[in-house]
Design an enzyme around this catalytic site. Structure first.
Site, PDB file in Angstrom:
ATOM      1  N   SER A 151       1.948   6.399  -5.562  1.00  0.00           N
ATOM      2  CA  SER A 151       1.589   6.199  -3.991  1.00  0.00           C
ATOM      3  C   SER A 151       0.237   6.012  -3.652  1.00  0.00           C
ATOM      4  O   SER A 151      -0.259   7.020  -4.522  1.00  0.00           O
ATOM      5  CB  SER A 151       2.336   6.940  -3.801  1.00  0.00           C
ATOM      6  OG  SER A 151       2.085   6.919  -1.805  1.00  0.00           O
ATOM      7  N   TYR A 164       4.580  16.299  -1.866  1.00  0.00           N
ATOM      8  CA  TYR A 164       4.045  14.859  -2.208  1.00  0.00           C
ATOM      9  C   TYR A 164       3.030  14.046  -2.258  1.00  0.00           C
ATOM     10  O   TYR A 164       2.067  13.688  -3.653  1.00  0.00           O
ATOM     11  CB  TYR A 164       5.082  14.078  -1.336  1.00  0.00           C
ATOM     12  CG  TYR A 164       5.577  13.047  -2.018  1.00  0.00           C
ATOM     13  CD1 TYR A 164       6.535  12.132  -2.729  1.00  0.00           C
ATOM     14  CD2 TYR A 164       4.666  11.250  -1.164  1.00  0.00           C
ATOM     15  CE1 TYR A 164       6.573  11.253  -3.189  1.00  0.00           C
ATOM     16  CE2 TYR A 164       4.509  10.247  -1.889  1.00  0.00           C
ATOM     17  CZ  TYR A 164       6.068  10.456  -2.493  1.00  0.00           C
ATOM     18  OH  TYR A 164       5.991   8.748  -3.093  1.00  0.00           O
TER      19      TYR A 164
END
Length: 261
Positions: A151, A164
């Site tokens: 990501s 995350y």
């Protein structure tokens, strides 16, 4: 184009979203596919049906990639073929805590859960699948392809939570380490999407908030678009095909220019 005909691909977390799009596009390119899910059995069968409609032979396996036994089960599904050409480590989770300054929003358990799936899971999956990936290289003479779904959060320190973002940063550095260690038999790359219009985002907010987010993304990205799973999957297929045969250790950002600010 059926340039992947005769190859076997395993896509973790492929019941929905980006994983499903990658699995279907692999099938459309001629590959047979192992579809994996942890809880979404109905959605996994839907994904499998889409792959079958594209002409692929499909196996559906329920397994948790954070569990070594689950990873061995997934590798075992490829064992009958004796080799595995493509592995996509797509399964991932988050804990939503968007105010990164709120250090009380996440617990130790939150961090451990996120890391178990997003970082340890891909490592365990490669550990289980390595002999099959190397067997495919030996049989074909080409490097087997591994793709980690990372990501932009892992590059910019943004996203749904500190846990995350940190997990994706760790996945990025692990991608580099393993690309170096497993060459030439196995190529290891990562894709770093920005916003993707999937259930991941929809489930985290109400409909009005989601629509507002999409409008803000479209206004903020230089390409003036909010990406969908197929947009990211098209880029993923480049890293899984022979078009990228000389590419390893690459972190490919696919975010419509979001990282430009």
């Amino acid at each position: 184009m059926t340039d992947l005909e005769g190859r076997l691909a395993l896509v973790t977390g492929s019941a929905t979203g980006l994983g499903r799009s990658i699995a279907v596009k692999l099938a459309e390119r001629g590959a047979d596919v192992i579809v994996n899910y942890a809880r979404s059995a109905t959605e996994a069968e839907e994904a499998a049906d889409l792959c079958r409609a594209a002409g692929a032979r499909v196996t559906v396996v329920q397994a948790d990639v954070a569990d070594p036994a689950g990873c061995r089960d997934l590798a075992g599904a490829a064992q009958d073929r004796g080799a595995l050409d493509i592995l996509v480590n797509n399964a991932g989770i988050t804990r939503h805590a968007r105010d990164h300054a709120d250090l009380d929003a996440l617990t130790k358990a939150d961090f451990m859960d996120v890391y178990a799936v997003n970082v340890v899971g891909p490592y365990l999956m490669l550990q289980a699948a390595r002999p099959l990936l190397e067997a495919a290289h030996k049989a074909s003479g080409r490097s087997s392809a591994v793709l980690n779904t990372s990501s932009i959060a892992g590059i910019q320190g943004t996203g749904s939570s500190v846990a995350y973002a940190a997990s994706k940063g760790a996945l990025n550095t692990m991608t580099l380490s393993l690309a170096r260690a497993l060459a030439p038999a196995i190529r290891v790359n990562a894709i770093c999407p920005g916003f993707i219009g999937t259930r991941w985002f929809r489930d985290a907010m109400d409909a009005d908030s989601y629509d507002d987010t999409v409008r803000k993304i479209e206004a903020a990205t230089p390409l003036s678009v909010a990406s969908g799973p197929d947009d990211i999957a098209d880029a993923a297929l480049f890293l899984l095909s022979d078009a990228s045969r000389h590419v390893t250790g690459e972190l490919l950002t696919v975010d419509a220019g979001m990282h430009l600010g």
